[in-house]
Design a protein around this motif. Structure first.
Motif, PDB file in Angstrom:
ATOM      1  N   THR A 293       0.837  -1.206   0.000  1.00  0.00           N
ATOM      2  CA  THR A 293       0.000   0.000   0.000  1.00  0.00           C
ATOM      3  C   THR A 293       0.870   1.253   0.000  1.00  0.00           C
ATOM      4  O   THR A 293       0.431   2.328   0.354  1.00  0.00           O
ATOM      5  CB  THR A 293      -0.956   0.041   1.213  1.00  0.00           C
ATOM      6  OG1 THR A 293      -0.173   0.023   2.406  1.00  0.00           O
ATOM      7  CG2 THR A 293      -1.905  -1.134   1.214  1.00  0.00           C
ATOM      8  N   ARG A 295       2.714   4.472  -1.281  1.00  0.00           N
ATOM      9  CA  ARG A 295       2.140   5.492  -2.153  1.00  0.00           C
ATOM     10  C   ARG A 295       2.600   5.376  -3.603  1.00  0.00           C
ATOM     11  O   ARG A 295       1.846   5.626  -4.532  1.00  0.00           O
ATOM     12  CB  ARG A 295       2.495   6.883  -1.625  1.00  0.00           C
ATOM     13  CG  ARG A 295       1.326   7.534  -0.899  1.00  0.00           C
ATOM     14  CD  ARG A 295       1.621   8.965  -0.596  1.00  0.00           C
ATOM     15  NE  ARG A 295       2.870   9.095   0.165  1.00  0.00           N
ATOM     16  CZ  ARG A 295       3.504  10.251   0.328  1.00  0.00           C
ATOM     17  NH1 ARG A 295       3.036  11.344  -0.224  1.00  0.00           N
ATOM     18  NH2 ARG A 295       4.608  10.314   1.043  1.00  0.00           N
ATOM     19  N   ASP A 390      -8.917   4.206  -3.354  1.00  0.00           N
ATOM     20  CA  ASP A 390      -9.834   5.091  -2.647  1.00  0.00           C
ATOM     21  C   ASP A 390      -9.788   6.528  -3.168  1.00  0.00           C
ATOM     22  O   ASP A 390     -10.812   7.127  -3.459  1.00  0.00           O
ATOM     23  CB  ASP A 390      -9.541   5.047  -1.145  1.00  0.00           C
ATOM     24  CG  ASP A 390     -10.737   5.492  -0.329  1.00  0.00           C
ATOM     25  OD1 ASP A 390     -11.853   5.086  -0.691  1.00  0.00           O
ATOM     26  OD2 ASP A 390     -10.559   6.250   0.625  1.00  0.00           O
ATOM     27  N   LYS A 391      -8.582   7.054  -3.307  1.00  0.00           N
ATOM     28  CA  LYS A 391      -8.422   8.450  -3.744  1.00  0.00           C
ATOM     29  C   LYS A 391      -9.036   8.665  -5.119  1.00  0.00           C
ATOM     30  O   LYS A 391      -9.746   9.630  -5.362  1.00  0.00           O
ATOM     31  CB  LYS A 391      -6.932   8.811  -3.804  1.00  0.00           C
ATOM     32  CG  LYS A 391      -6.423   9.414  -2.527  1.00  0.00           C
ATOM     33  CD  LYS A 391      -5.445  10.560  -2.825  1.00  0.00           C
ATOM     34  CE  LYS A 391      -4.983  11.190  -1.522  1.00  0.00           C
ATOM     35  NZ  LYS A 391      -4.088  10.301  -0.761  1.00  0.00           N
ATOM     36  N   ILE A 392      -8.735   7.732  -6.019  1.00  0.00           N
ATOM     37  CA  ILE A 392      -9.233   7.862  -7.388  1.00  0.00           C
ATOM     38  C   ILE A 392     -10.752   7.740  -7.418  1.00  0.00           C
ATOM     39  O   ILE A 392     -11.435   8.488  -8.114  1.00  0.00           O
ATOM     40  CB  ILE A 392      -8.568   6.806  -8.288  1.00  0.00           C
ATOM     41  CG1 ILE A 392      -7.067   7.101  -8.359  1.00  0.00           C
ATOM     42  CG2 ILE A 392      -9.194   6.790  -9.674  1.00  0.00           C
ATOM     43  CD1 ILE A 392      -6.256   6.056  -9.046  1.00  0.00           C
ATOM     44  N   HIS A 394     -12.763   8.584  -5.226  1.00  0.00           N
ATOM     45  CA  HIS A 394     -13.420   9.770  -4.677  1.00  0.00           C
ATOM     46  C   HIS A 394     -13.739  10.787  -5.769  1.00  0.00           C
ATOM     47  O   HIS A 394     -14.602  11.641  -5.591  1.00  0.00           O
ATOM     48  CB  HIS A 394     -12.569  10.399  -3.574  1.00  0.00           C
ATOM     49  CG  HIS A 394     -12.812   9.779  -2.239  1.00  0.00           C
ATOM     50  ND1 HIS A 394     -13.969   9.991  -1.528  1.00  0.00           N
ATOM     51  CD2 HIS A 394     -12.072   8.925  -1.503  1.00  0.00           C
ATOM     52  CE1 HIS A 394     -13.914   9.296  -0.406  1.00  0.00           C
ATOM     53  NE2 HIS A 394     -12.778   8.637  -0.370  1.00  0.00           N
ATOM     54  N   LEU A 395     -13.065  10.679  -6.903  1.00  0.00           N
ATOM     55  CA  LEU A 395     -13.381  11.544  -8.045  1.00  0.00           C
ATOM     56  C   LEU A 395     -14.836  11.347  -8.461  1.00  0.00           C
ATOM     57  O   LEU A 395     -15.493  12.264  -8.944  1.00  0.00           O
ATOM     58  CB  LEU A 395     -12.482  11.211  -9.235  1.00  0.00           C
ATOM     59  CG  LEU A 395     -11.010  11.591  -9.117  1.00  0.00           C
ATOM     60  CD1 LEU A 395     -10.268  11.124 -10.350  1.00  0.00           C
ATOM     61  CD2 LEU A 395     -10.879  13.102  -8.949  1.00  0.00           C
ATOM     62  N   HIS A 399     -16.266   5.293  -2.700  1.00  0.00           N
ATOM     63  CA  HIS A 399     -15.139   4.799  -1.936  1.00  0.00           C
ATOM     64  C   HIS A 399     -14.371   3.767  -2.720  1.00  0.00           C
ATOM     65  O   HIS A 399     -14.868   3.229  -3.695  1.00  0.00           O
ATOM     66  CB  HIS A 399     -15.635   4.114  -0.663  1.00  0.00           C
ATOM     67  CG  HIS A 399     -16.261   5.050   0.280  1.00  0.00           C
ATOM     68  ND1 HIS A 399     -15.589   6.133   0.768  1.00  0.00           N
ATOM     69  CD2 HIS A 399     -17.490   5.086   0.805  1.00  0.00           C
ATOM     70  CE1 HIS A 399     -16.398   6.784   1.565  1.00  0.00           C
ATOM     71  NE2 HIS A 399     -17.564   6.179   1.599  1.00  0.00           N
ATOM     72  N   GLY A 400     -13.205   3.479  -2.217  1.00  0.00           N
ATOM     73  CA  GLY A 400     -12.375   2.444  -2.830  1.00  0.00           C
ATOM     74  C   GLY A 400     -13.092   1.121  -2.964  1.00  0.00           C
ATOM     75  O   GLY A 400     -12.859   0.365  -3.893  1.00  0.00           O
TER      76      GLY A 400
END
Ligand code: GDP
Ligand code: MG
Length: 730
Positions: A293, A295, A390-392, A394-395, A399-400
């Motif tokens: 995980t 970055r 998850d971050k992507i 959120h676009l 959620h992930g």
């Protein structure tokens, strides 16, 4: 009958399951009141069992017996003053260390103690292994595993408790906490001092009393004053003197030192009796997670896994796919030769076997895909993937976790939509279900392969990739749109659980794989069967078609022509020459049959529908045949190709002929692109629609999904086709 009475007290930490076990033992025969003078609930019950009258007391839950809270005082006084025959210490086995503190303190008071290692199920589930025999040996007391809420082994516990109460043996003194030398010396000194000084017999053992005096126990001091009057001052003074020495020695209050030493004693026991695979596993997991995980590194590794999964799915799956294909063809050929010409034969071969066969062929791919996904899930990697995405995600306002169904959508939308069950929020679930069909499923791939192969041969790979990418973009844009309109709501923050990595068990992976595979087979099987029959009906009827050409006569003509040819050439007596003539003849006949099939299709109900719908597809650059093919794709996307094969009067395997036929039908690269985009976006197949209905639980969302995807497909295909023409492409 005059039974002997035994009093049993249940002690333990809050939530260790005391009341549960109390209820198991006493059933309905219980009396609920308050402990005298306080509002703490007191539960008492009596029951006759094994020839005894048992009186059971549910003591208040406490973590220790230091008299700080009312509960602690009640529990301690009860044990000290009422002297129950046995104290059952209910220990939360999944929290052994914390529970043992109270147990150790109870053990210091002289009473008969038995341990119930309750929550044995939870402990096991957490990978904790407790050596009960060792624990029993170390502390010299009986130990029983129980599961309170399942009423498991409570009888054994009760029997052992009675046995202990009845045993005449002395309460073992040895296996108690041993303190460090200075403290033990002080204990010994004060003990002999008290024994010399006081004639009064205390109800509790002297060692315990001494320890409490050294700990400056307020309640005990009051008791001593009450019981011994003047003498008490000497005892308390002596205790204070010894305390002072200990403070000098340790630079700390003796009660703190003794608490530490009790914990040390407990730590020693834990080391002996508790083996935990969890702790280790968590450490290992943490280390693995540092990489997986990470970055920067995490992402390429993730992409690699996904790539490997698709590779495995398609390249490994190609072999069994071929075998099944051969099998289906074989059955088809067998029936062809055995059944006599009839409508039923047509239905079986061209309807059922062709339709179901075209789907069953994907079973190996699906199973391999599910195997990989089960592997990801069972090892714990899936939650890491979700974490990474998850971050992507959120676009889109998701959620992930929603990434998992979307990923599976590349394989097949049906199980993908079923996976959305793992999402907690209903809105998230619906949103994910609505955008998952834009993940181009594997059944659409053959369409892309044929069309790109024909019109974009050199750049086929790039075009296919672009189409997949376009699907993802459509999902993202639609997701944003829905999130800000229909399914408004903040994506509530949540903590992604990262369970420890586990070595996958083949059996459980296979079971997971098969569970999903079975759902696929069931859904697809039923739906495809019905769909195939419907399509077959629409294309096989009406039966009495007025053909523009007398195909039968043409075939006869060809046969006659070649027969004479063979007769003429037979004189040459050249085997290979004859063979080639025969082949030529067969090809000519096949061509005639295909032309007949095409005309039959054109004049069938399906053809009529296609022609009716033609104006709808014309602005997209798709002719009526393409329209019909798209229509049949409603049943399953892989049928699109086979329908095109029939309509363009070619055999699928002859890709050259297919290409020529498509080109001669007037299709251009631009209209091919338009058609592929339409296939990518338009209404999900029958089975997916059924899954949408089931998982959203509403017809409304099902129809919305159909309408939305299809209108989007039309608008996009229209824009691309008309836009392309405007700038001079074709
Ligand atoms: P008390 O505070 O010690 O009286 O604990 P309770 O008897 O109220 O139990 C607390 C919770 O633990 C309840 O929800 C019980 O159902 C549950 N429980 C009790 N024993 C067990 C057990 O052995 N295993 C599991 N899994 N749960 C238990
Ligand atoms: Mg309780």
């Amino acid at each position: 009958m005059n039974h002997k009475s035994i009093t049993i007290a249940l002690a333990g930490n809050p939530n260790s399951g005391k009341t549960t076990i109390f209820n198991c033992i006493t059933g309905t025969r219980q009396k609920v009141g308050n402990w005298p003078g306080v509002t703490v609930e007191k539960k008492e019950g009596t029951v006759s069992k094994y020839g005894y009258n048992l009186k059971i007391i549910d003591l208040p839950g406490t973590y220790s017996l230091t008299p700080f809270s009312v509960e602690e005082i009640i529990a301690r006084n009860y044990v000290l003053e009422e002297c129950p025959d046995v104290v059952i210490v209910i220990i939360d086995a999944s929290n052994l260390e914390r529970s043992l503190y109270l147990a150790t303190q109870l053990r210091e008071i002289d009473c008969k103690v038995i341990f119930a290692l309750n929550m044995a199920d939870v402990a096991r589930a957490r990978g904790l292994k407790i050596d009960a025999d060792k624990l029993s040996e170390l502390l010299d007391l009986p130990v029983v595993f129980t599961v309170g809420n399942k009423n498991k082994d409570i009888d054994i516990l009760l029997q052992k408790a009675i046995e202990l109460a009845e045993s005449k043996s002395e309460i073992p003194q040895k296996r108690k906490v041993k303190y460090s030398k200075d403290i033990e010396n002080s204990i010994a000194k004060l003990q002999s001092f008290i024994e010399k000084k006081i004639a009064v017999k205390f109800p509790y053992n002297t060692r315990w009393m001494v320890i409490k005096l050294l700990e400056d126990d307020r309640i005990l001091k009051e008791h001593i004053v009450q019981k011994t009057g003047n003498n008490s001052q000497d005892i308390i003074q002596e205790a204070q003197a010894l305390r002072k020495k200990l403070v000098d020695r340790f630079d700390e209050e003796p009660e703190i030192v003794m608490t530490d030493e009790r914990y040390g004693f407990i730590a020693g026991i834990i080391k002996e009796v508790l083996t935990t695979s969890t702790k280790n596993r968590i450490d290992i997991s943490r280390n693995i997670d540092l990489v997986l995980t990470h970055r920067f590194i995490g992402f390429p590794i993730f992409i690699f896994f996904i790539w490997a999964m698709f590779q495995l799915t398609f390249s490994l799956g190609a072999y069994p796919m071929e075998w099944i294909g051969i099998g289906v063809d074989g059955i088809s050929a067998l029936l062809e030769s055995f059944l006599s010409e009839s409508l039923l034969k047509d239905l079986v071969i061209n309807g059922i076997i062709a339709g179901v066969g075209s789907v069953i062929i994907f079973l190996p791919n699906i199973l391999i895909l599910f195997f990989c996904i089960a592997l990801f899930e069972d090892t714990g990697y899936m939650s890491r993937a979700a974490f990474l995405m998850d971050k992507i995600m959120h676009l889109i306002g998701l959620h992930g976790k929603s990434f998992i169904p979307m990923l599976m959508g590349f394989g097949c939308n049906v199980p993908a939509i079923m996976t959305t069950r793992t999402l907690e929020s209903k809105k998230d679930r619906i949103l994910t279900i609505l955008i998952t069909p834009f993940m181009s499923c594997s059944a659409k791939l053959p369409v892309y392969i044929i069309l790109t192969g024909t019109f974009f041969s050199a750049k086929a790979g790039t075009v296919i990739f672009a189409i997949y990418l376009f699907g993802v973009i459509a999902a993202v844009v639609s997701g944003r749109l829905f999130r800000s309109t229909l399914l408004r709501g903040a994506d509530a923050p949540f903590v992604m659980e990262l369970p420890p990595y586990r070595a996958p068990m083949l059996k459980s992976v296979l079971i997971h794989m098969w569970d999903r595979g079975k759902m696929f087979l069931k859904k697809m099987g039923g739906v495809i069967l019905i769909g195939s029959v419907v399509i077959w009906f629409l294309s096989a009827f009406p039966r009495n078609i007025q053909y523009s050409v007398d195909y039968a006569a043409e075939i006869v003509g060809v046969n006659v022509l070649y027969e004479t040819k063979i007769k003429v050439d037979a004189k040459v007596d050249d085997r290979s020459c004859m063979q080639s003539i025969e082949e030529e003849r067969d090809t000519a006949i096949r061509k005639i049959k295909l032309a007949q099939d095409a005309e039959k299709m054109e004049k069938s109900f399906m053809g009529h529908i296609g022609k009716k719908l033609a104006p709808l597809f014309a602005p997209l650059g798709i002719d009526w045949r393409g329209g019909v093919a798209l229509l049949t794709g409603f049943v399953a996307k892989e049928i699109v190709v086979s329908t095109m094969g029939i309509l363009y009067a070619v055999e699928e395997e002859e890709s050259d002929a297919f290409q020529k036929a498509i080109i001669s039908s007037g299709m251009t690269p631009l209209s091919a692109l338009s058609m592929m985009l339409f296939v990518l976006l338009y209404l999900p197949c029958f089975a997916t629609i059924a899954a949408i209905k089931r998982e959203t639980g509403s017809l409304k969302w099902m129809f919305f999904s159909i309408a939305y995807t299809t209108s989007l497909a039309w608008v996009v295909a229209f824009s691309v086709y008309q836009g392309g023409r405007l700038i001079g492409l074709n």
